[in-house]
Motif scaffolding. Structure first.
Motif, PDB file in Angstrom:
ATOM      1  N   THR A   1      -0.670 -11.028  -6.893  1.00 33.67           N
ATOM      2  CA  THR A   1      -1.641 -10.098  -6.269  1.00 33.67           C
ATOM      3  C   THR A   1      -3.085 -10.552  -6.498  1.00 33.67           C
TER       4      THR A   1
ATOM      5  N   ARG B   1      -5.117 -11.494  -4.346  1.00 30.09           N
ATOM      6  CA  ARG B   1      -6.006 -11.083  -3.251  1.00 30.09           C
ATOM      7  C   ARG B   1      -5.700  -9.647  -2.824  1.00 30.09           C
ATOM      8  N   SER B   2      -5.575  -8.793  -3.794  1.00 29.40           N
ATOM      9  CA  SER B   2      -5.314  -7.363  -3.547  1.00 29.40           C
ATOM     10  C   SER B   2      -4.098  -7.129  -2.658  1.00 29.40           C
ATOM     11  N   GLU B   3      -3.028  -7.873  -2.890  1.00 21.69           N
ATOM     12  CA  GLU B   3      -1.829  -7.679  -2.072  1.00 21.69           C
ATOM     13  C   GLU B   3      -1.021  -6.463  -2.502  1.00 21.69           C
TER      14      GLU B   3
ATOM     15  N   ARG C   1       0.874  -9.640 -11.742  1.00 24.28           N
ATOM     16  CA  ARG C   1      -0.436  -9.328 -11.153  1.00 24.28           C
ATOM     17  C   ARG C   1      -1.199 -10.623 -10.853  1.00 24.28           C
TER      18      ARG C   1
ATOM     19  N   LYS D   1       0.850  -1.192   0.000  1.00 21.41           N
ATOM     20  CA  LYS D   1       0.000   0.000   0.000  1.00 21.41           C
ATOM     21  C   LYS D   1       0.884   1.238   0.000  1.00 21.41           C
TER      22      LYS D   1
ATOM     23  N   VAL E   1      -0.575  -2.390  -4.692  1.00 17.94           N
ATOM     24  CA  VAL E   1      -1.069  -1.223  -5.427  1.00 17.94           C
ATOM     25  C   VAL E   1      -0.050  -0.795  -6.484  1.00 17.94           C
TER      26      VAL E   1
END
Lengths: 318, 96
Positions: free
Chosen positions: B45, B47-49, B41, B17, B51
């Motif tokens: 990522t 699981r929304s790991e 990606r 983040k 940004v």
């Protein structure tokens, strides 16, 4: 290096591991450590990749959209887990192509459980609940193993794995509470997957050839028999809870041991499947090799395109 | 095994983040940098790991050799005066 020097390095190496220090890719390591890790990590990666096949079989026939997205996500995770593990394995100086080649020529093994067929939808439930359940029991201790890249890959894998087991158990709950036919289907899947799942935790301690060295290197924290007992003790109450019966007439709670006693495992079957004579060994390998060979033109085209783009860029600069 | 050129190896760094640094999370194979980003990606990522993702071809990384850790890092070991605890202060001074 003299033998004396190597022995001294080995001693220091074992001491580092005993102190819970991690080993990283560029550190000196005994050749046997490197080889054992390549073997175990690649076997693990291959299992994830081949493990997609029995479940992929049901994606298009999942009974609802909810089940379908979950199964699709689970299979995608397995691809991801295979990739984490292959990349961890490559840090030991073996190439991806060599690893694939070992799988495709039958030189490397993968978990025998994936050589059983998935004949009904309930098998998706049984696999998630039992096969992933047994895998988690095997994998959690590896989050703490001595080889850094393997431990880090396992932490990611374990984090993602618990949804797999829950989605499987949920399928079983639904079927067990459904029509008599559905309940029968769930029971049938449990009957077929129970024993192979117990075998997944490996041969008995007496027969296990790698245990002692693996314990030292923290590739293993508990013996196969201990892990198996843990799996049985945790799974039996889950079966009771949803009214399914474990297919083992000798299964009995042992008050003194505070554990379940269980029946004899058919190890002949286990070794038969390991040796390639399971119901689906040939089919799995054929599907895997086909996927690889039929994808070759795509890989080549992507590489050719990347090179063309690169050349064009260089011309513009020049 | 074919003698054709295989997809090169890329190292993947993910910022989980804003406010945190990119962290190395693994590697993957891809034909070029665009594919490396897309594969990163999908592999790292799901699981929304993250940004933000960096990819760099592994061959461009220069790494120190742990066998030379002595010459490399020991010079810092005897410089205790670089740490605040090296300095004696009267007990009356509570926070400094």
């Amino acid at each position: 290096m003299s033998e004396e020097q190597i022995r001294s390095l080995e001693r220091q190496f074992e001491e580092r591991i005993a102190r819970d220090e991690k080993i990283e890719p560029k550190d000196w390591m005994p050749e046997k450590y490197r080889k054992t890790h390549i073997r175990q990590m690649s076997q693990h990666a291959h299992s994830e990749i081949v493990g997609m096949l029995p479940e992929g079989n049901w994606i298009t026939r999942a009974p609802s959209l909810r089940r379908k997205v979950a199964l699709l996500a689970k299979v995608q995770d397995e691809a991801g887990h295979g990739l984490y593990l292959y990349s961890a394995c490559e840090t030991l100086g073996v190439s991806r192509e060599e690893l694939y080649d070992q799988l495709h020529t039958g030189k490397a093994k993968y978990s025998s459980i994936f050589n059983y067929p998935t004949v009904t939808w309930a098998d998706m439930g049984a696999i998630g609940w039992l096969v992933d359940g047994a895998a988690i029991i095997n994998q959690v201790p590896l989050c703490n193993t001595s080889y850094g890249p393997y431990a880090r890959a396992m932490i990611r894998v374990c984090k993602e794995e618990s949804f797999h087991q829950r989605q499987g158990y949920e399928i079983m709950i639904k079927l067990a509470n459904g029509t008599p036919e559905q309940k029968e289907m769930a029971q049938d899947a449990l009957n077929r997957w129970w024993w192979p799942s117990l075998m997944m935790l490996g041969p008995t301690d007496a027969e296990s050839i790698h245990t002692e060295q693996s314990m030292k290197w923290k590739l293993k924290r508990k013996s196969n028999d201990d892990l198996r007992q843990q799996f049985i003790d945790q799974t039996v109450p889950q079966a009771d809870l949803i009214g399914l019966t474990i297919p083992d007439p000798d299964l009995k709670w042992n008050e003194e041991r505070q554990s379940y006693d269980f029946g004899e495992i058919n190890w002949d079957e286990f070794w038969q499947v390991v040796k390639g004579h399971g119901p689906c060994n040939k089919e799995r390998m054929k599907a895997r090799v086909n996927a690889w060979e039929e994808g070759e033109w795509v890989r080549d085209a992507a590489m050719a395109y990347a090179e063309k783009k690169q050349e064009r860029k260089q011309k513009q600069v020049g | 095994m074919s003698d054709k050129k295989n997809w090169p190896l890329w190292e993947v760094f993910v910022r989980s983040k804003n406010g945190l640094e990119h962290r190395h999370c693994g590697s993957l194979h891809a034909a070029d940098e665009d594919m490396a980003l897309e594969n990163a990606r999908d592999v790292y990522t799901r699981r929304s790991e993250g940004v933000s993702i960096w990819v760099v071809e592994s061959k461009h990384i220069t790494a120190s050799n742990p066998e030379n850790n002595g010459e490399m890092f020991e010079p810092a070991h005897d410089k205790v005066y670089r740490h605040p605890t090296f300095y004696d202060l009267p007990d009356e001074v509570k926070h400094m």
